[in-house]
Design an enzyme around this catalytic site. Structure first.
Site, PDB file in Angstrom:
ATOM      1  N   TRP A  84     -15.513  -8.304 -28.868  1.00  0.00           N
ATOM      2  CA  TRP A  84     -14.581  -7.232 -29.195  1.00  0.00           C
ATOM      3  C   TRP A  84     -14.401  -6.341 -27.964  1.00  0.00           C
ATOM      4  O   TRP A  84     -15.292  -6.246 -27.113  1.00  0.00           O
ATOM      5  CB  TRP A  84     -15.073  -6.419 -30.397  1.00  0.00           C
ATOM      6  CG  TRP A  84     -16.403  -5.724 -30.213  1.00  0.00           C
ATOM      7  CD1 TRP A  84     -17.628  -6.168 -30.619  1.00  0.00           C
ATOM      8  CD2 TRP A  84     -16.629  -4.443 -29.583  1.00  0.00           C
ATOM      9  NE1 TRP A  84     -18.611  -5.270 -30.276  1.00  0.00           N
ATOM     10  CE2 TRP A  84     -18.029  -4.189 -29.641  1.00  0.00           C
ATOM     11  CE3 TRP A  84     -15.809  -3.498 -28.977  1.00  0.00           C
ATOM     12  CZ2 TRP A  84     -18.609  -3.035 -29.125  1.00  0.00           C
ATOM     13  CZ3 TRP A  84     -16.388  -2.330 -28.454  1.00  0.00           C
ATOM     14  CH2 TRP A  84     -17.774  -2.112 -28.531  1.00  0.00           C
ATOM     15  N   GLU A 129     -24.782   6.460 -23.669  1.00  0.00           N
ATOM     16  CA  GLU A 129     -24.147   5.182 -23.347  1.00  0.00           C
ATOM     17  C   GLU A 129     -23.380   5.263 -22.034  1.00  0.00           C
ATOM     18  O   GLU A 129     -23.353   4.306 -21.257  1.00  0.00           O
ATOM     19  CB  GLU A 129     -23.188   4.766 -24.471  1.00  0.00           C
ATOM     20  CG  GLU A 129     -23.844   4.461 -25.805  1.00  0.00           C
ATOM     21  CD  GLU A 129     -24.452   3.071 -25.869  1.00  0.00           C
ATOM     22  OE1 GLU A 129     -24.383   2.338 -24.868  1.00  0.00           O
ATOM     23  OE2 GLU A 129     -24.999   2.722 -26.931  1.00  0.00           O
ATOM     24  N   GLU A 167     -22.697  -3.614 -22.590  1.00  0.00           N
ATOM     25  CA  GLU A 167     -23.011  -2.223 -22.915  1.00  0.00           C
ATOM     26  C   GLU A 167     -21.881  -1.274 -22.502  1.00  0.00           C
ATOM     27  O   GLU A 167     -21.647  -0.254 -23.151  1.00  0.00           O
ATOM     28  CB  GLU A 167     -24.307  -1.804 -22.213  1.00  0.00           C
ATOM     29  CG  GLU A 167     -25.567  -2.444 -22.772  1.00  0.00           C
ATOM     30  CD  GLU A 167     -26.065  -1.747 -24.021  1.00  0.00           C
ATOM     31  OE1 GLU A 167     -25.628  -0.602 -24.279  1.00  0.00           O
ATOM     32  OE2 GLU A 167     -26.888  -2.335 -24.739  1.00  0.00           O
ATOM     33  N   HIS A 170     -19.452   0.154 -25.031  1.00  0.00           N
ATOM     34  CA  HIS A 170     -19.894   1.110 -26.045  1.00  0.00           C
ATOM     35  C   HIS A 170     -19.458   2.533 -25.711  1.00  0.00           C
ATOM     36  O   HIS A 170     -18.873   3.236 -26.544  1.00  0.00           O
ATOM     37  CB  HIS A 170     -21.415   1.057 -26.190  1.00  0.00           C
ATOM     38  CG  HIS A 170     -21.931  -0.283 -26.577  1.00  0.00           C
ATOM     39  ND1 HIS A 170     -23.277  -0.607 -26.559  1.00  0.00           N
ATOM     40  CD2 HIS A 170     -21.286  -1.415 -26.992  1.00  0.00           C
ATOM     41  CE1 HIS A 170     -23.440  -1.853 -26.947  1.00  0.00           C
ATOM     42  NE2 HIS A 170     -22.238  -2.370 -27.205  1.00  0.00           N
ATOM     43  N   GLU A 220     -33.727  -0.840 -27.034  1.00  0.00           N
ATOM     44  CA  GLU A 220     -32.645  -1.534 -27.727  1.00  0.00           C
ATOM     45  C   GLU A 220     -32.834  -1.448 -29.242  1.00  0.00           C
ATOM     46  O   GLU A 220     -31.856  -1.314 -29.987  1.00  0.00           O
ATOM     47  CB  GLU A 220     -32.564  -2.997 -27.279  1.00  0.00           C
ATOM     48  CG  GLU A 220     -32.153  -3.192 -25.831  1.00  0.00           C
ATOM     49  CD  GLU A 220     -30.709  -2.791 -25.559  1.00  0.00           C
ATOM     50  OE1 GLU A 220     -29.953  -2.518 -26.505  1.00  0.00           O
ATOM     51  OE2 GLU A 220     -30.328  -2.749 -24.376  1.00  0.00           O
ATOM     52  N   THR A 223     -31.828   2.005 -30.266  1.00  0.00           N
ATOM     53  CA  THR A 223     -30.373   2.096 -30.241  1.00  0.00           C
ATOM     54  C   THR A 223     -29.756   1.456 -31.475  1.00  0.00           C
ATOM     55  O   THR A 223     -28.824   1.994 -32.080  1.00  0.00           O
ATOM     56  CB  THR A 223     -29.831   1.417 -28.975  1.00  0.00           C
ATOM     57  OG1 THR A 223     -30.377   2.045 -27.837  1.00  0.00           O
ATOM     58  CG2 THR A 223     -28.322   1.493 -28.909  1.00  0.00           C
ATOM     59  N   ASP A 252     -24.392  -5.238 -31.356  1.00  0.00           N
ATOM     60  CA  ASP A 252     -24.650  -5.581 -29.955  1.00  0.00           C
ATOM     61  C   ASP A 252     -26.083  -5.233 -29.572  1.00  0.00           C
ATOM     62  O   ASP A 252     -26.782  -6.019 -28.923  1.00  0.00           O
ATOM     63  CB  ASP A 252     -23.697  -4.812 -29.036  1.00  0.00           C
ATOM     64  CG  ASP A 252     -22.378  -5.529 -28.815  1.00  0.00           C
ATOM     65  OD1 ASP A 252     -22.186  -6.622 -29.371  1.00  0.00           O
ATOM     66  OD2 ASP A 252     -21.531  -4.986 -28.083  1.00  0.00           O
ATOM     67  N   GLU A 253     -26.504  -4.032 -29.950  1.00  0.00           N
ATOM     68  CA  GLU A 253     -27.839  -3.573 -29.574  1.00  0.00           C
ATOM     69  C   GLU A 253     -28.914  -4.440 -30.218  1.00  0.00           C
ATOM     70  O   GLU A 253     -29.951  -4.717 -29.609  1.00  0.00           O
ATOM     71  CB  GLU A 253     -28.028  -2.109 -29.980  1.00  0.00           C
ATOM     72  CG  GLU A 253     -26.981  -1.141 -29.459  1.00  0.00           C
ATOM     73  CD  GLU A 253     -26.962  -0.998 -27.943  1.00  0.00           C
ATOM     74  OE1 GLU A 253     -27.718  -1.707 -27.257  1.00  0.00           O
ATOM     75  OE2 GLU A 253     -26.192  -0.166 -27.451  1.00  0.00           O
ATOM     76  N   HIS A 256     -29.219  -7.566 -28.206  1.00  0.00           N
ATOM     77  CA  HIS A 256     -29.945  -7.297 -26.964  1.00  0.00           C
ATOM     78  C   HIS A 256     -31.438  -7.105 -27.237  1.00  0.00           C
ATOM     79  O   HIS A 256     -32.285  -7.526 -26.438  1.00  0.00           O
ATOM     80  CB  HIS A 256     -29.370  -6.048 -26.292  1.00  0.00           C
ATOM     81  CG  HIS A 256     -27.944  -6.204 -25.874  1.00  0.00           C
ATOM     82  ND1 HIS A 256     -27.111  -5.133 -25.615  1.00  0.00           N
ATOM     83  CD2 HIS A 256     -27.179  -7.317 -25.679  1.00  0.00           C
ATOM     84  CE1 HIS A 256     -25.914  -5.573 -25.271  1.00  0.00           C
ATOM     85  NE2 HIS A 256     -25.931  -6.895 -25.301  1.00  0.00           N
TER      86      HIS A 256
END
Length: 388
Positions: A84, A129, A167, A170, A220, A223, A252-253, A256
């Site tokens: 995205w 971020e 990242e 974000h 992570e 987050t 996403d976090e 990761h």
């Protein structure tokens, strides 16, 4: 990597931010900062740094793991074409004027119903971020896995660059969305971002990749929890678009987190003693937050104030921190490692395994002693006041 508080959140952590913590006025020309270790931490620091030094054998170990990282770490990245992008979730400025303005009006109408406390948490997450350049710089101080040329073909370097690229979306997305909300003083927010990137960070890893990878595993996960909670709150306040944004970032976090956790799991397999010492060392120092030097040019205790709001709202709490310690002790099966540990390694193991309960007891004692509250203005929301 939007990260909140640890048990040190209401102090200046492991640093003295001259412009923010000692009561003196910040320089008008630059943000002055001196990093210091508290005296209680200073004792034994030489011994700690000694064991952290990477010998040729340790460097070779990380070199030998490159093939493993290629097959087990890089697979957690998503291809750019399948990822995205911020524009997927924002009004399209190229659309007809009526449509574009209607989308912005919708954002502002939803934003009107969200409390100031939530916006402080959301802005703090976004600012953290946006300090991504600092995090990539710090990652490239880790001996054995740094991107020494800026375009190294090693799996470790490719991971760092691609992780940073993922990242980067974000902060871009949150910044634009918050700008369109009309609820915030964006100039004060932009100043805070500039101060934070200029200030840098000190996470206490001494260039040691064992410590650095443990740190990123914890951060992570923190987050993921933080953005997940902001998504839940946004949904509760009726802003489903914002909830989707925070949810995508949280996903996403989490991905990761899986990657970094898997690397540390591998390190426990191939070098349990050094990894155990690193885990205990990072836990003794506590996971220092990357936004600890947050400053807006006005509030000398901005980060503690922001952290207190996050605690009160339930975005990220001291309980979450303790739960994360317990989670990783179980995830890495720390208590059941029986071979490959030195006497110091076994001491470190015992310390780490009892830490989550100790943190919870400390937190309970702190809550009983501290029932005071303060009303603080936040420049991000035009100096409106919030109880912290």
């Amino acid at each position: 990597m939007a990260l909140q508080l640890s048990f040190s959140s209401h102090s200046c952590l492991h640093a003295n931010v001259i412009a923010g913590c000692n009561g003196s006025k910040p320089s008008s020309s630059k943000f002055v900062m001196a990093l210091t270790l508290p005296s209680s931490k200073a004792r034994g620091v030489e011994n700690r740094i000694r064991w952290k030094q990477m010998t040729p054998e340790k460097l070779e170990l990380f070199k030998s793991l490159e093939g493993w990282a290629e097959e087990n770490v890089l697979t957690f990245l998503k291809p750019v074409e399948e990822s995205w992008q911020p524009q997927d979730l924002l009004p399209d400025a190229a659309s007809p004027d009526e449509e574009f303005l209607a989308r912005i009006t919708e954002i502002r109408e939803r934003a009107a119903g969200i409390p100031d406390e939530y916006y402080v948490c959301l802005v703090g997450n976004m600012i953290t971020e946006e300090a991504l350049p600092t995090y990539q710089t710090v990652f490239n101080t880790f001996d054995g896995i740094a991107d020494e040329s800026g375009m190294s073909p090693s799996p470790w370097a490719r991971w760092t660059r691609s992780w940073s690229a993922e990242e980067n979306r974000h902060g871009d997305l949150l910044n634009k969305y918050l700008y369109l909300s009309g609820r915030l003083d964006m100039r004060q927010i932009e100043k805070t971002i500039q101060y934070l990137i200029a200030a840098g960070m000190n996470i206490g890893t001494d260039n040691n990749p064992y410590c650095g990878l443990i740190y990123t595993s914890f951060q992570e996960r923190a987050t993921f929890i933080s953005h997940g909670n902001t998504a839940r709150h946004a949904k509760g306040h009726g802003d489903l678009a914002l909830a989707k944004i925070c949810g995508l970032i949280a996903a996403d976090e989490k991905r990761h987190e899986f990657a970094y956790t898997k690397v540390v799991e591998k390190l426990f397999e191939v070098d349990p003693d050094t990894t155990m010492l690193a885990l205990a060392d990072m836990m003794r120092r506590k996971i220092a937050m990357p936004a600890a030097f947050m400053f807006d040019g006005l509030d000398r205790e901005l980060f503690p104030h922001y952290s207190a709001v996050a605690q009160n709202v339930g975005i990220y709490t001291t309980k979450d921190y303790a739960d994360n310690v317990e989670f990783f002790v179980k995830r890495w099966d720390v208590g059941n490692i029986t071979s490959g540990l030195s006497s110091k390694g076994r001491e470190a193991q015992e310390y780490v395994c009892g830490l989550a309960d100790r943190f919870r007891k400390m937190d309970e004692r702190k809550k009983k002693k501290n029932n005071s509250s303060t009303i603080v203005p936040f420049s991000w929301i035009f100096n409106r006041k919030i109880v912290v």
